[in-house]
Structure formats: structure tokens, C-alpha cells
Scaffold this motif. Structure first.
Motif, PDB file in Angstrom:
ATOM      1  N   ARG A 134     -19.238 -55.198 -43.236  1.00  0.00           N
ATOM      2  CA  ARG A 134     -18.634 -54.308 -44.245  1.00  0.00           C
ATOM      3  C   ARG A 134     -17.188 -54.003 -43.876  1.00  0.00           C
ATOM      4  N   ALA A 135     -16.952 -53.670 -42.601  1.00  0.00           N
ATOM      5  CA  ALA A 135     -15.594 -53.316 -42.165  1.00  0.00           C
ATOM      6  C   ALA A 135     -14.642 -54.503 -42.301  1.00  0.00           C
ATOM      7  N   GLY A 136     -15.194 -55.714 -42.206  1.00  0.00           N
ATOM      8  CA  GLY A 136     -14.351 -56.909 -42.221  1.00  0.00           C
ATOM      9  C   GLY A 136     -14.204 -57.544 -43.590  1.00  0.00           C
ATOM     10  N   GLY A 137     -14.661 -56.856 -44.643  1.00  0.00           N
ATOM     11  CA  GLY A 137     -14.426 -57.372 -45.996  1.00  0.00           C
ATOM     12  C   GLY A 137     -15.649 -57.936 -46.691  1.00  0.00           C
ATOM     13  N   GLY A 138     -16.788 -57.995 -45.986  1.00  0.00           N
ATOM     14  CA  GLY A 138     -18.034 -58.348 -46.667  1.00  0.00           C
ATOM     15  C   GLY A 138     -18.504 -59.779 -46.530  1.00  0.00           C
ATOM     16  N   TYR A 139     -17.613 -60.677 -46.075  1.00  0.00           N
ATOM     17  CA  TYR A 139     -17.986 -62.098 -45.955  1.00  0.00           C
ATOM     18  C   TYR A 139     -17.514 -62.621 -44.605  1.00  0.00           C
ATOM     19  N   ILE A 140     -18.437 -62.720 -43.663  1.00  0.00           N
ATOM     20  CA  ILE A 140     -18.049 -63.124 -42.312  1.00  0.00           C
ATOM     21  C   ILE A 140     -18.685 -64.467 -41.953  1.00  0.00           C
ATOM     22  N   ALA A 141     -17.829 -65.473 -41.789  1.00  0.00           N
ATOM     23  CA  ALA A 141     -18.317 -66.783 -41.327  1.00  0.00           C
ATOM     24  C   ALA A 141     -18.615 -66.667 -39.845  1.00  0.00           C
ATOM     25  N   ALA A 142     -19.797 -67.113 -39.431  1.00  0.00           N
ATOM     26  CA  ALA A 142     -20.117 -66.975 -38.004  1.00  0.00           C
ATOM     27  C   ALA A 142     -21.062 -68.054 -37.513  1.00  0.00           C
ATOM     28  N   PRO A 143     -20.545 -68.940 -36.697  1.00  0.00           N
ATOM     29  CA  PRO A 143     -21.428 -69.826 -35.941  1.00  0.00           C
ATOM     30  C   PRO A 143     -21.889 -69.074 -34.693  1.00  0.00           C
ATOM     31  N   SER A 144     -22.792 -69.652 -33.948  1.00  0.00           N
ATOM     32  CA  SER A 144     -23.156 -69.061 -32.673  1.00  0.00           C
ATOM     33  C   SER A 144     -21.902 -68.988 -31.792  1.00  0.00           C
TER      34      SER A 144
END
Ligand code: TXA
Ligand code: MG
Length: 348
Positions: A134-144
Motif C-alpha cells: 500500500r505504501a509503495g503504490g499498490g503494485y509491487i513486482a517481487a521475485p524471491s
């Protein structure tokens, strides 16, 4: 780069959480806990942030990233349409260790999806992750959050070992609860298809969707079969020492590993053994580590990657492991273990 270390093991630190959000909104990278493994987050709608993720991990850029969301509504804004199956799966398993593949719209840059027209989406079941998304804008790309090729990180220390100095922040939320990556289910296929097995298993998915199949590319150790998830083709999760799995009735497995260990030690080699609480005492040579108990399979998945890292640190020459075909998570655990072993399996 100086990596900020944010200890949130005792609870969310508001100031540091705001800082994490600012970093993400300005294109930086933050590693964070989820219920499966630690993720390396960047703004999924920012092509430059995705490129930074690939660079920090040393990951091939044809391997697409999972977009993490904190609200179901967020999904509707990045896909072309939301099939009923997606709603049903979300109702059943989100937030949780399940990733869906859907057709993406133009808001998702090609660099996030490795050039594919589809996008992987997941809502993790972890309070720190949800707040950070949420703090980062709602869409967080994240691989391991590991260096590409290393076992996935299940503690903040693992992340530090791989990525300290290469990313902006690491949030420590304590050890993860599941330890293997989310189940990936592809809803763009006529019959929904599992691209990566995980905690949410075939039976659970069938309970919601009816017919479900496993990507045939996962079963075969044959170069003519390609897994559909680009990441499943790499020799991932590799420990430094060669790993061999010994499979069969328990007494025969113990006997075989004992004799392999004796031979290797006689030749001057240092041997690591992956056993369970039930079997560890049966080995009198080698460095024996118990991965968990067969009576509670989550203890096995939780410690799998950590044990491979421990043996890296100990500098063993070979590793022998028992097989863990446990009833619920056996498919997910053995998928990872067999890949870590580069398909070296001895049947006894
Ligand atoms: O549990 C998890 O899913 C963790 C945590 C951090 O959420 N994330 C994770 O990401 O495991 P990663 O990047 O290590 O694995 C993503 C996998 C890769 O095998 C990739 O090829 C596949 O998902 N994938 C991503 N987008 C895809 C797509 N559009 N079509 C097919 N496979 C896709
Ligand atoms: Mg990974």
C-alpha cells in the motif's frame, strides 16, 4: 549503496514503513517478508524499477516477475478481464500463497512480464507485506530476494547475505512460515494449469475450479518438454556442493546414505546429510542436519532452503538427502529438492 536494515520483527515501525514506501515510489528496491519466502520489491508499473530488480539479482530478464497486490480491486486495474475463476480462487485462497496468471493490460510494462502478454499476480498473507505494498503504490513486482541461482531466502539474514549493498532496504519480519514459493495457477489456459506447485496443492485448487492439470513440462527430465513458467527451466535453488537424493523404503535409504557417506569420507570428502527428526540418529558419520519432522510437513518446507544455505557455509563436498514425498506438500517440496539436485536421484 548503503542498505537500510529495518527490524520489524516486533511489529510494524511506521516511520520505516513510510520510508519503504518513499523508496518504492521513487523507483528503489525493498526486500520484505511474505508467508512463502522473502521478496525483492520494486514498483511493478515502473519499467526502470523492474530492470533494477533483474540487475540486483543477476536474473535473466526473460524471466517474468510476480506483481504483489494488497486489495482485490487492484487486480482489475492491470488485467484485460477478470474471469469468474479468478474471483473464486481469490475468495478461497487470498491473501495467501497462490499466484494467478491472467492477460495483462497496457499499464503493466513489458519489462515486468519478461515481454509476455500475461501477468502473474498474488496477494501475500503477511501484514508487513500488505502495508508495504500500500505504501509503495499498490503494485509491487517481487521475485524471491536471493541472488539468481542461490536458494530462496527464508530469513532476512539470507537476504543480507546475498543483496547487502545492492538494494535500498531490507525489512526483517522474522523467519517465514511456509518456506517454498507460491503455487502458480495459469487461468489463461482452457483447463487451468499449475505452473509451479506450492502450499496450495492440486486437490485444493480442484475443490474450487473442478478440472485442473499440472504443466506437463514439469514432469519430464527431457529437453523436449519446456515448463510454461520461464523461471522453472533454470537450475534454481542450487547449493554449492552437488546434492543427491536417495529415494525408497526408509531403512534402505538410511543404509544407502550411510554407505555412500562412508565411501566419500574414506576418500577424504566432507559429507552433509539431510535427515529428519525421525532418522537423524541413524547416521553415525557426516554432518547430519534434521530438516524437520515427517509428522508435520510444514516443518520440512520451512527449513529446506535454509539447510541448503547452511551446507554452503559449512563447505561440504557432497550432500545426500532423504526424499520427502509427504502427503500434502510432497509435490512442492520434491519439485524444489529435485531441481536443487539437478535431477540426481538414486532409487534404492
Ligand atoms: O512465493 C512467491 O511467489 C515469491 C514471493 C516473494 O511472493 N515470489 C517468487 O517470485 O517466487 P520468483 O520471481 O522467484 O518466481 C516467479 C515465477 C517464475 O518461475 C516465473 O517464470 C513465473 O513465476 N512467472 C511470472 N510471470 C509469469 C507469466 N506471466 N507466465 C508464466 N510464468 C510466470
Ligand atoms: Mg525465485
Amino acid at each position: 549503496m548503503k542498505t537500510i536494515y529495518a527490524d520489524m520483527t516486533a511489529g510494524i515501525d511506521r516511520k520505516l514503513m513510510q520510508k519503504a514506501g518513499d523508496i518504492l515510489l521513487s523507483g528503489g528496491l525493498v526486500a520484505f517478508p511474505t508467508e512463502t519466502v522473502y521478496g525483492l520489491g520494486g514498483n511493478a508499473l515502473d519499467a526502470e524499477a523492474s530492470r533494477k530488480i533483474y540487475a540486483a539479482k543477476g536474473r535473466p530478464s526473460d524471466n517474468p516477475l510476480i506483481v504483489h497486490i494488497a486489495e482485490f480491486d487492484a487486480l482489475e486495474r492491470i488485467v484485460t478481464e477478470v474471469p469468474q475463476e479468478a474471483r473464486d480462487l481469490a475468495d478461497a485462497f487470498w491473501p495467501g500463497p497462490m499466484t494467478m496468471i491472467l492477460n495483462k493490460n497496457d499499464r503493466v510494462p513489458a519489462s515486468t512480464t519478461g515481454g509476455l502478454g500475461t501477468v502473474a499476480i498474488r496477494m501475500p498473507d503477511n501484514e508487513i507485506a500488505a502495508e508495504m505494498i500500500r505504501a509503495g503504490g499498490g503494485y509491487i513486482a517481487a521475485p524471491s530476494a536471493n541472488t539468481s541461482g542461490r536458494p530462496s531466502p527464508t530469513t532476512a539474514q539470507h537476504v543480507k547475505d546475498d543483496l547487502d549493498g545492492k538494494i535500498d532496504m531490507i525489512i526483517d519480519g522474522g523467519p517465514v512460515g511456509i518456506g517454498v514459493e507460491s503455487t502458480i495457477i495459469d487461468l489463461t489456459e482452457k483447463i487451468p494449469m499449475i505452473l509451479r506447485p506450492g502450499y496450495i496443492n492440486m486437490e485444493m485448487l480442484r475443490g474450487v475450479l473442478g478440472e485442473v492439470r499440472m504443466d506437463p513440462g514439469l514432469h519430464f527430465n527431457d529437453p523436449n518438454f519446456h515448463p510454461k513458467a520461464p523461471g522453472m527451466k533454470y537450475r534454481h535453488y542450487a547449493p554449492k556442493a552437488p546434492l543427491t537424493i536417495v529415494e525408497g523404503p526408509q531403512e534402505r535409504v538410511v543404509e544407502a546414505i550411510r554407505s555412500l557417506t562412508a565411501q566419500k569420507e574414506a576418500a577424504g570428502g566432507k559429507v552433509g546429510i539431510i535427515a529428519t527428526d525421525e532418522s537423524a540418529a541413524a547416521y553415525d558419520r557426516g554432518i547430519v542436519k534434521s530438516i524437520g519432522t515427517r509428522t508435520e510437513e510444514i516443518t520440512i518446507s520451512m527449513h529446506l532452503y535454509g539447510i541448503l544455505r547452511d551446507f554452503d557455509d559449512l563447505g561440504v563436498d557432497v550432500i545426500y538427502s532423504e526424499a520427502f514425498d509427504t502427503p500434502r506438500m510432497g509435490q512442492a517440496i520434491m519439485n524444489r529438492l529435485i531441481k536443487a539436485a539437478g535431477h540426481q536421484v538414486i532409487k534404492v
